[in-house]
Design a protein around this motif. Sequence first.
Motif, mmCIF file in Angstrom:
data_model
loop_
_atom_site.group_PDB
_atom_site.id
_atom_site.type_symbol
_atom_site.label_atom_id
_atom_site.label_comp_id
_atom_site.label_asym_id
_atom_site.label_seq_id
_atom_site.Cartn_x
_atom_site.Cartn_y
_atom_site.Cartn_z
ATOM 1 N N ASN A 1 -0.566 4.162 -6.191
ATOM 2 C CA ASN A 1 -0.376 5.257 -5.232
ATOM 3 C C ASN A 1 -1.034 4.967 -3.879
ATOM 4 O O ASN A 1 -1.511 5.872 -3.199
ATOM 5 C CB ASN A 1 -0.935 6.576 -5.793
ATOM 6 C CG ASN A 1 -0.194 7.014 -7.043
ATOM 7 O OD1 ASN A 1 1.039 7.043 -7.063
ATOM 8 N ND2 ASN A 1 -0.929 7.323 -8.094
ATOM 9 N N GLY A 2 -1.052 3.706 -3.503
ATOM 10 C CA GLY A 2 -1.636 3.334 -2.225
ATOM 11 C C GLY A 2 -3.152 3.276 -2.227
ATOM 12 O O GLY A 2 -3.765 3.076 -1.179
ATOM 13 N N ARG A 3 -3.765 3.395 -3.393
ATOM 14 C CA ARG A 3 -5.232 3.485 -3.465
ATOM 15 C C ARG A 3 -5.900 2.135 -3.696
ATOM 16 O O ARG A 3 -7.119 2.029 -3.625
ATOM 17 C CB ARG A 3 -5.624 4.443 -4.593
ATOM 18 C CG ARG A 3 -5.174 5.864 -4.333
ATOM 19 C CD ARG A 3 -5.267 6.707 -5.591
ATOM 20 N NE ARG A 3 -4.770 8.060 -5.350
ATOM 21 C CZ ARG A 3 -4.397 8.900 -6.294
ATOM 22 N NH1 ARG A 3 -4.461 8.529 -7.566
ATOM 23 N NH2 ARG A 3 -3.958 10.104 -5.989
ATOM 24 N N GLU A 4 -5.133 1.129 -4.019
ATOM 25 C CA GLU A 4 -5.705 -0.175 -4.320
ATOM 26 C C GLU A 4 -4.962 -1.281 -3.592
ATOM 27 O O GLU A 4 -3.836 -1.101 -3.120
ATOM 28 C CB GLU A 4 -5.678 -0.447 -5.828
ATOM 29 C CG GLU A 4 -6.982 -0.104 -6.523
ATOM 30 C CD GLU A 4 -8.138 -0.984 -6.108
ATOM 31 O OE1 GLU A 4 -8.024 -1.768 -5.141
ATOM 32 O OE2 GLU A 4 -9.191 -0.879 -6.755
ATOM 33 N N TYR B 1 -8.378 6.989 -11.123
ATOM 34 C CA TYR B 1 -7.938 7.179 -9.746
ATOM 35 C C TYR B 1 -7.153 5.970 -9.248
ATOM 36 O O TYR B 1 -6.196 6.107 -8.490
ATOM 37 C CB TYR B 1 -9.156 7.419 -8.846
ATOM 38 C CG TYR B 1 -8.826 7.579 -7.380
ATOM 39 C CD1 TYR B 1 -8.275 8.766 -6.902
ATOM 40 C CD2 TYR B 1 -9.070 6.548 -6.482
ATOM 41 C CE1 TYR B 1 -7.971 8.916 -5.551
ATOM 42 C CE2 TYR B 1 -8.768 6.686 -5.135
ATOM 43 C CZ TYR B 1 -8.229 7.871 -4.676
ATOM 44 O OH TYR B 1 -7.917 8.020 -3.342
ATOM 45 N N ARG B 2 -7.528 4.780 -9.694
ATOM 46 C CA ARG B 2 -6.916 3.562 -9.196
ATOM 47 C C ARG B 2 -5.522 3.334 -9.768
ATOM 48 O O ARG B 2 -4.592 2.994 -9.041
ATOM 49 C CB ARG B 2 -7.807 2.361 -9.514
ATOM 50 C CG ARG B 2 -9.094 2.316 -8.704
ATOM 51 C CD ARG B 2 -10.055 1.253 -9.224
ATOM 52 N NE ARG B 2 -9.442 -0.038 -9.246
ATOM 53 C CZ ARG B 2 -9.377 -0.830 -10.326
ATOM 54 N NH1 ARG B 2 -9.920 -0.438 -11.480
ATOM 55 N NH2 ARG B 2 -8.796 -2.008 -10.259
ATOM 56 N N GLY C 1 0.804 -1.220 0.000
ATOM 57 C CA GLY C 1 0.000 0.000 0.000
ATOM 58 C C GLY C 1 0.831 1.261 0.000
ATOM 59 O O GLY C 1 0.406 2.292 0.528
ATOM 60 N N ASN C 2 1.998 1.204 -0.637
ATOM 61 C CA ASN C 2 2.899 2.338 -0.632
ATOM 62 C C ASN C 2 2.601 3.293 -1.782
ATOM 63 O O ASN C 2 2.073 2.896 -2.819
ATOM 64 C CB ASN C 2 4.351 1.854 -0.730
ATOM 65 C CG ASN C 2 5.342 2.942 -0.369
ATOM 66 O OD1 ASN C 2 5.748 3.708 -1.226
ATOM 67 N ND2 ASN C 2 5.711 3.013 0.896
#
Length: 669
Positions: free
Chosen positions: A98-101, A451-452, A91-92
Amino acid sequence: MNFNDKGYTTEQLTELYKAILLPRMIEEKMLVLLRQGKISKWFSGIGQEAIAVGVTAALQQQEWIMPLHRNLGVFTGRNMPLHKLFMQWQGNKEGYSNGRERSFHFGSAPHYVCGMISHLGPQLALADGAALAYKLKGEQKVAVAFSGDGGTSEGDFHEALNTAAVWDLPVIFIIENNGYGLSTPVNEQYRCESLVDKAKGYGMEGIRIDGNNILEVYDTIKGVRDYCISHQKPYFIECITFRMRGHEEASGVKYVPPELFQQWEQKDPVKNFEAWLVNDKRMSTATIAAIKNDTKAYIEAELAIAFEAQNIVPHTEVEVADVYKKVTEHFGATMLHNDAVTYKETGFTSDKKFINAISDALKMSMDQHPQLVLMGQDIAEYGGAFKVTEGMVAVYGKHRVRNTPLCESAIIGTALGLSLEGFKSVVEMQFADFVTVGFNQIINNLAKIHYRWGQNADVVVRMPTGGGVGAGPFHSQSNEAWFAHTPGLKVVYPSAPEDAKGLLIAAINDPNPVMFFEHKALYRSISGPVPNGYYEVPIGKARHIQAGTDISVITYGAGVHWALDYAKNHPNISLDILDLRSLLPLDYDAIAAAVQRTGKVVVLHEDTLTGGFGGEIAAWIGEHCFDQLDAPVMRCASLDTPIPFNIDLEKNFMAYSRLHDVIEKLAGY
């Protein structure tokens, strides 16, 4: 397990061994990290590696793959940097999303790997879209989509396979039949003897293979790929396999009979291939040991890089700004700002009906964008249910004006797949009501994909909407509020021919998914001056229709005409009328100005009252413009019932039947 190398060199076999060993050893390391709390979740593919590795090795690097949870071998097979993969799983910020998925819910366009969503079936249609792009460009490529045995029960499975077959698309559908959909065994999923039996029903060829034999997988995919390209047809492959871990680690495996693990342990794809290589004297035990040591060192070195990554520091502005892809091109379109419009740069104007303005926008956009594809039921020779596309197939051909099977979900997924290859598409819903069948693709795939993992969805969904035509509860709904709630979508709803043309051109030029609402009752009842040229009306900007001093009516679509008609018939009340035109993004500055002009506001729309978009506007005004108000914000909306068929019942349902009472009440404050 019978391995037939078919003349593969030792070097080729060694590369395949390294390719299948890497995801196994990564997984073993991930299970350790999971126990240490350094990752939060893991979907193990141990026991199934031969499928993902064999498929990926048999494809070209620039052919799209739509993988799922247990396809780590796809990501490693495409040579994605392992430290970046570790960052993704942790989740970095430096991961692929970008930590979103989470885990495998991400993609990478440079590696031609498309990120999955949790609703597994919809990924199949994206392969249809990528394959359609290859077909339209004349490229000798295939697209590949993975599914599990459980996913074959979903409607999207049927829609995607049927579309691929009807359109003769070069798609390979890979079914990993591991015997269980989470805990549900296959005898509770389907009644056919084998899943490959389904292929014949779609008019495509299929084969059932040993999914644990990497050479069988590799050789089959190479041959099937050649078939799909030469015949321009899809193919169905059922791979028999077994997962040796739970659906994900927290779920356990208590529901699986212990003897199955014993049986499938003997069919381990990595150990059996390794043993064959040694026994056939293709590799020595010392070479095997050296490869394992090198692989372990590589994993540890890449993991060390990942552990050095900084923790995420959330920035709200960054998160909000990344919901949409930035609009950087307008493709030569003139931008019209309608409060002070001049038509010098767009040519003369013509008086056009609302429907003709939409048709003009489509035609000009088809001329402007050679890679724009129109799709929808009956839109080719028939011209669509409302004749918006009439005559276009004769000009642009059936390859670009495409009749679709009755499958809204697959066609929206296909549109997204086209985006992966740089195409634009406009999908016509025959009626806005029918979009419910494709709701998942819009809400969870189109809206979230940028966004993902940074992939845009260059798709416009045209939505013939609204009542007033006596069509009843399944052809007259106003459902714009469903989509205005979803970040990542843009929601546009014009009321005038001039705006309809300019906003549709803008929507097609926009690289983000746009829900474009067209009120059916306006199609042929409204006319107005429309510039002849190629122009855009900016999305997200309202239009001040009429100045007034008593009450501001904030509305859109047919509501604009109701307000104008009311103002004409009640000259004693000075109405200020604002046409929102776009609901997402919303022009808050224009709303605030409308409040300031009169201090009294009616929010008018055709949708039902409860949950209608007017509630959002009223709430925002109450929060941000309270000191400008001289009375409560009032909403005028339709009844909280389904829309009825009988004309008198429909009139009673409609918001305009209550507009007079609402305005009178507000005027009395």
